[in-house]
Design a protein around this motif. Structure first.
Motif, PDB file in Angstrom:
ATOM      1  N   PHE A  37       0.862  -1.168   0.000  1.00  0.00           N
ATOM      2  CA  PHE A  37       0.000   0.000   0.000  1.00  0.00           C
ATOM      3  C   PHE A  37       0.904   1.225   0.000  1.00  0.00           C
ATOM      4  O   PHE A  37       2.098   1.135   0.279  1.00  0.00           O
ATOM      5  CB  PHE A  37      -0.891   0.027   1.256  1.00  0.00           C
ATOM      6  N   ARG A  38       0.324   2.371  -0.288  1.00  0.00           N
ATOM      7  CA  ARG A  38       1.105   3.612  -0.209  1.00  0.00           C
ATOM      8  C   ARG A  38       0.221   4.738   0.299  1.00  0.00           C
ATOM      9  O   ARG A  38      -0.997   4.711   0.140  1.00  0.00           O
ATOM     10  CB  ARG A  38       1.701   3.972  -1.564  1.00  0.00           C
ATOM     11  N   ARG A  45      -4.373   6.071   2.746  1.00  0.00           N
ATOM     12  CA  ARG A  45      -3.526   4.960   2.320  1.00  0.00           C
ATOM     13  C   ARG A  45      -4.274   4.176   1.250  1.00  0.00           C
ATOM     14  O   ARG A  45      -5.459   3.844   1.419  1.00  0.00           O
ATOM     15  CB  ARG A  45      -3.201   4.063   3.508  1.00  0.00           C
ATOM     16  N   GLU A  46      -3.581   3.874   0.158  1.00  0.00           N
ATOM     17  CA  GLU A  46      -4.237   3.205  -0.957  1.00  0.00           C
ATOM     18  C   GLU A  46      -3.505   1.925  -1.358  1.00  0.00           C
ATOM     19  O   GLU A  46      -2.294   1.795  -1.191  1.00  0.00           O
ATOM     20  CB  GLU A  46      -4.311   4.138  -2.179  1.00  0.00           C
ATOM     21  N   ILE A  93       4.787   7.194   1.102  1.00  0.00           N
ATOM     22  CA  ILE A  93       5.363   6.166   1.973  1.00  0.00           C
ATOM     23  C   ILE A  93       4.735   4.842   1.550  1.00  0.00           C
ATOM     24  O   ILE A  93       3.509   4.744   1.441  1.00  0.00           O
ATOM     25  CB  ILE A  93       5.077   6.443   3.453  1.00  0.00           C
ATOM     26  N   TYR A  94       5.573   3.857   1.312  1.00  0.00           N
ATOM     27  CA  TYR A  94       5.111   2.547   0.857  1.00  0.00           C
ATOM     28  C   TYR A  94       5.150   1.562   2.021  1.00  0.00           C
ATOM     29  O   TYR A  94       6.188   1.430   2.689  1.00  0.00           O
ATOM     30  CB  TYR A  94       5.960   2.057  -0.304  1.00  0.00           C
ATOM     31  N   THR A 105      -8.390  -4.281   0.152  1.00  0.00           N
ATOM     32  CA  THR A 105      -8.777  -3.376   1.234  1.00  0.00           C
ATOM     33  C   THR A 105      -7.803  -3.473   2.401  1.00  0.00           C
ATOM     34  O   THR A 105      -7.249  -4.538   2.689  1.00  0.00           O
ATOM     35  CB  THR A 105     -10.177  -3.698   1.745  1.00  0.00           C
ATOM     36  N   ARG A 106      -7.620  -2.372   3.106  1.00  0.00           N
ATOM     37  CA  ARG A 106      -6.724  -2.350   4.254  1.00  0.00           C
ATOM     38  C   ARG A 106      -7.149  -3.347   5.319  1.00  0.00           C
ATOM     39  O   ARG A 106      -6.313  -3.978   5.965  1.00  0.00           O
ATOM     40  CB  ARG A 106      -6.677  -0.942   4.839  1.00  0.00           C
ATOM     41  N   SER A 107      -8.442  -3.509   5.475  1.00  0.00           N
ATOM     42  CA  SER A 107      -8.945  -4.385   6.541  1.00  0.00           C
ATOM     43  C   SER A 107      -8.622  -5.855   6.305  1.00  0.00           C
ATOM     44  O   SER A 107      -8.757  -6.673   7.208  1.00  0.00           O
ATOM     45  CB  SER A 107     -10.455  -4.210   6.694  1.00  0.00           C
TER      46      SER A 107
END
Length: 122
Positions: A37-38, A45-46, A93-94, A105-107
């Motif tokens: 993610f970045r 954050r994507e 930021i990676y 998804t982050r979750s």
């Protein structure tokens, strides 16, 4: 539990390349789907890219397709992100992440590294 440490970030000119690495602790690395993610300054954050436990399946967001490649080496407990044709919009930021599901998804990811800064100058 797994601990993740990213490396390989830095300053690069537009059009250049970088390879990020994420080293994982523990003996269960191959049981996790991995992702990058970045997060750019002032933005959410994507998702960037993800890879399955075996490495046989990969996914990436549209904006990096054809430029970024995710890969993993289960023998070395390491996941990589090869980034080519970088542009200033890739500055962020990676973060490396590990989870039980291959998703965007982050979750979906339980464990995160501290991040590594990538800056692309124009």
């Amino acid at each position: 539990q797994v601990q993740l440490v990213e490396s390989g970030g830095g300053l690069v000119q537009a059009g250049g390349s970088l390879r990020l690495s994420c080293a994982a602790s523990g003996r269960t690395f191959s049981s996790y789907a991995m992702a990058w993610f970045r997060q750019a300054a002032g933005k959410e954050r994507e998702f960037v890219a993800a890879i399955s436990r075996s490495g046989s399946s990969t996914y990436s967001t549209e904006s990096v397709k054809g430029r970024f490649t995710i890969s993993r080496d289960n023998a070395r407990n390491t996941v990589y992100l090869q980034m080519n044709s970088l542009n200033p919009e890739d500055t962020a930021i990676y973060y490396c992440a590990a989870g039980s599901s291959l998703y965007y998804t982050r979750s979906s990811y339980n464990y995160w590294g501290q991040g590594t800064q990538v800056t692309v100058s124009s």
